[in-house]
Design a protein around this motif. Structure first.
Motif, PDB file in Angstrom:
ATOM      1  N   VAL A 111     -39.878  59.936 -30.144  1.00 17.60           N
ATOM      2  CA  VAL A 111     -38.432  60.157 -30.305  1.00 17.60           C
ATOM      3  C   VAL A 111     -37.627  58.936 -29.857  1.00 17.60           C
ATOM      4  O   VAL A 111     -36.422  58.885 -30.038  1.00 17.60           O
ATOM      5  CB  VAL A 111     -37.925  61.402 -29.517  1.00 17.60           C
ATOM      6  CG1 VAL A 111     -38.625  62.657 -30.001  1.00 17.60           C
ATOM      7  CG2 VAL A 111     -38.091  61.222 -28.018  1.00 17.60           C
TER       8      VAL A 111
ATOM      9  N   ARG B 200     -34.629  63.116 -39.147  1.00 14.00           N
ATOM     10  CA  ARG B 200     -34.165  62.252 -38.046  1.00 14.00           C
ATOM     11  C   ARG B 200     -32.994  61.402 -38.514  1.00 14.00           C
ATOM     12  O   ARG B 200     -33.164  60.337 -39.082  1.00 14.00           O
ATOM     13  CB  ARG B 200     -35.333  61.403 -37.538  1.00 14.00           C
ATOM     14  CG  ARG B 200     -36.437  62.296 -36.954  1.00 14.00           C
ATOM     15  CD  ARG B 200     -37.585  61.516 -36.374  1.00 14.00           C
ATOM     16  NE  ARG B 200     -37.144  60.688 -35.257  1.00 14.00           N
ATOM     17  CZ  ARG B 200     -37.981  60.123 -34.382  1.00 14.00           C
ATOM     18  NH1 ARG B 200     -39.287  60.316 -34.515  1.00 14.00           N
ATOM     19  NH2 ARG B 200     -37.528  59.376 -33.410  1.00 14.00           N
ATOM     20  N   GLN B 205     -32.067  57.781 -34.935  1.00 15.53           N
ATOM     21  CA  GLN B 205     -33.193  58.459 -35.602  1.00 15.53           C
ATOM     22  C   GLN B 205     -33.674  59.674 -34.809  1.00 15.53           C
ATOM     23  O   GLN B 205     -34.834  59.743 -34.389  1.00 15.53           O
ATOM     24  CB  GLN B 205     -34.333  57.465 -35.858  1.00 15.53           C
ATOM     25  CG  GLN B 205     -33.925  56.349 -36.820  1.00 15.53           C
ATOM     26  CD  GLN B 205     -35.029  55.336 -37.045  1.00 15.53           C
ATOM     27  OE1 GLN B 205     -35.452  54.676 -36.112  1.00 15.53           O
ATOM     28  NE2 GLN B 205     -35.496  55.213 -38.280  1.00 15.53           N
ATOM     29  N   SER B 207     -33.762  63.980 -34.743  1.00  8.96           N
ATOM     30  CA  SER B 207     -33.562  65.252 -35.432  1.00  8.96           C
ATOM     31  C   SER B 207     -33.169  66.302 -34.393  1.00  8.96           C
ATOM     32  O   SER B 207     -33.266  66.060 -33.185  1.00  8.96           O
ATOM     33  CB  SER B 207     -34.852  65.687 -36.126  1.00  8.96           C
ATOM     34  OG  SER B 207     -35.829  66.028 -35.155  1.00  8.96           O
ATOM     35  N   SER B 210     -36.142  66.754 -32.282  1.00  7.23           N
ATOM     36  CA  SER B 210     -36.478  65.708 -31.303  1.00  7.23           C
ATOM     37  C   SER B 210     -36.080  66.143 -29.905  1.00  7.23           C
ATOM     38  O   SER B 210     -36.801  65.907 -28.934  1.00  7.23           O
ATOM     39  CB  SER B 210     -35.751  64.392 -31.633  1.00  7.23           C
ATOM     40  OG  SER B 210     -36.086  63.923 -32.911  1.00  7.23           O
TER      41      SER B 210
END
Lengths: 161, 292
Positions: A111, B200, B205, B207, B210
């Motif tokens: 992430v 994302r 980036q 989502s 995430s």
């Protein structure tokens, strides 16, 4: 446009050979495991400037997700990513540079944002305004990446067992 | 241990050099096992933990109300309507419900009866596909009534009169299980919302997943990430001192990924609303809830 301005300004004070050393996001060369050997700028990073980037919300904002002894003076670091206190022992300079630029090469699906990347951005925004971006700039400049790298290389506390 | 205590402990760990590998917490576990129940006004039991709906296919082992992630003082505010700062807006919404508006000389109550009877259970199944086959949020149904039956002006999606009435309507379903339909005519909207949930967006980036699936129970700076459930909307958000709508929150989350966000009241956020609501099927309707 802004980049052009920066380049022009830089051109007035730097030699052209130094200018040519700055690598654009699309030209970064990643090794097989996601490391980046070459400096993005040819100018050594400044750890003090790196700390400013790491702890400023509108810049790197590293402490939003990572704990580190190096910014223990700041309240409430996040814990989304691993602690960085001994990170200089765990990764080489080239690996750390690759992680800062685009860690998705090393950690598939992570992430962590890619801080020097303009590719594969879906609905790029104009900062935090919610409006569409008119041009897509990387989150950080090439020199800011090198400054963060210099900071992380000072994070060399011994690993605890 | 309270959340604040946990955070303090986290800080202590940070300063005491615990960094052998990682200070990361384990996501997808119960954020607050010591807290066993939520009962509002001593009479409305709220389901704050529930088995994950089948469609999640193991993506979340169990679902949790966002209430469980908040500190004790915030949790307590929601346990008593006299302490809940959203309740004056509910009262304003009930007043609007009973007031005549528009060219037809009607109030909501003229057709639907008392709000306690006419609206019980409505929030639990929203958003919902209408007779024409379009997915509508509660705001759409309200404005359809206002414009086409009452001859009144539509409310702005994100302004106070709309928030008052949606809060008043949500309050009539408190304690009832969220149960949005995801099959049949709703299926394509649900698929669209699911796709968005895992996309994302933005220069960061990120989502929805995430943060709210992969990292619920972790902290972004001082913010304790929840599962992003929307059973508590509209939410009284203490840091904004205001009622906040589902679409307002979605807009803000997408914006904060440095993305071009989606319009409040637009088709994309309706679809996302359906999908996110469906991840909370089984929790109780809790709105208007209180969050930091």
């Amino acid at each position: 446009m802004r980049k052009l301005f920066v380049l022009c300004t830089a051109g007035m004070v730097m030699l052209p050979s130094v200018l040519a050393a700055e690598t654009a996001p699309g030209d970064v060369v990643f090794g097989d495991l996601g490391a980046v050997e070459e400096s993005l700028t040819g100018t050594a990073g400044n750890a003090e400037a790196g700390l400013e980037v790491a702890t400023t919300r509108s810049l790197g904002n590293c402490l939003a997700c990572h704990v580190a002894e190096g910014w223990a003076h700041m309240p409430l670091p996040g814990n989304i990513g691993p602690a960085l206190t001994s990170v200089a022992h765990r990764y080489t300079e080239a690996e750390l540079r690759g992680i800062l630029i685009n860690s998705k090469h090393m950690f598939e699906g992570t992430v962590m944002p890619s801080f020097y990347n303009v590719d594969d951005i879906i609905r790029p925004g104009d900062g935090y305004t919610g409006k569409a971006a008119t041009s897509v700039e990387p989150l950080l400049s090439a020199q800011q990446i090198e400054d963060l790298l210099a900071l992380l290389q000072t994070f060399d506390e011994p690993e605890e067992e | 241990m309270t959340l604040r205590a946990k955070m303090a402990a986290g800080l202590a760990m940070a300063t005491a050099l615990v960094f052998a590998g990682s200070a990361q917490a384990e996501p997808n576990i119960d954020p607050n096992p010591d807290v066993t129940e939520l009962v509002i006004n001593g009479e409305i039991p709220i389901t704050i933990r529930a088995p994950a709906p089948d469609h999640l296919d193991g993506a979340l082992p169990e679902i949790y109300s966002g209430w469980l992630y908040r500190d004790a003082s915030t949790r307590e505010m929601e346990m008593d309507d006299f302490e809940n700062p959203a309740m004056p807006f509910v009262d304003a919404g009930i007043e609007a419900w009973n007031a005549v508006d528009g060219s037809e000389g009607k109030s909501c109550a003229d057709c639907h009866g008392a709000i306690e009877e006419g609206m019980a259970g409505v929030r639990a199944v929203m958003p919902k596909v209408n007779e024409a086959g379009a997915l509508w949020s509660m705001e759409d149904y309200i404005n359809d009534c206002r414009v086409n039956r009452m001859g009144a002006e539509a409310y702005d999606w994100d302004k106070q009169p709309m928030k008052n009435i949606t809060a008043a309507i949500a309050a009539q379903s408190r304690g009832m299980p969220v149960n949005v339909a995801i099959d049949g005519a709703a299926a394509p909207y649900w698929e669209q919302g699911r796709e968005m949930y895992y996309t994302r967006y933005g220069k960061l980036q990120l989502s929805c997943a995430s943060c709210h699936q992969e990292n619920n129970n972790n902290f972004i700076r001082g913010d304790h990430l929840s599962q992003g459930q929307i059973n508590g909307f509209p939410v009284y958000r203490l840091k904004q001192s205001a009622l906040v709508t589902i679409h307002n929150r979605f807009y803000g989350c997408v914006r904060d990924t440095q993305a071009e966000s989606f319009a409040k009241g637009g088709d994309e956020l309706r679809a996302l609303e359906l999908y996110v609501a469906s991840r909370g099927n089984g929790l109780s309707v809790e709105g208007p809830s209180v969050r930091p």
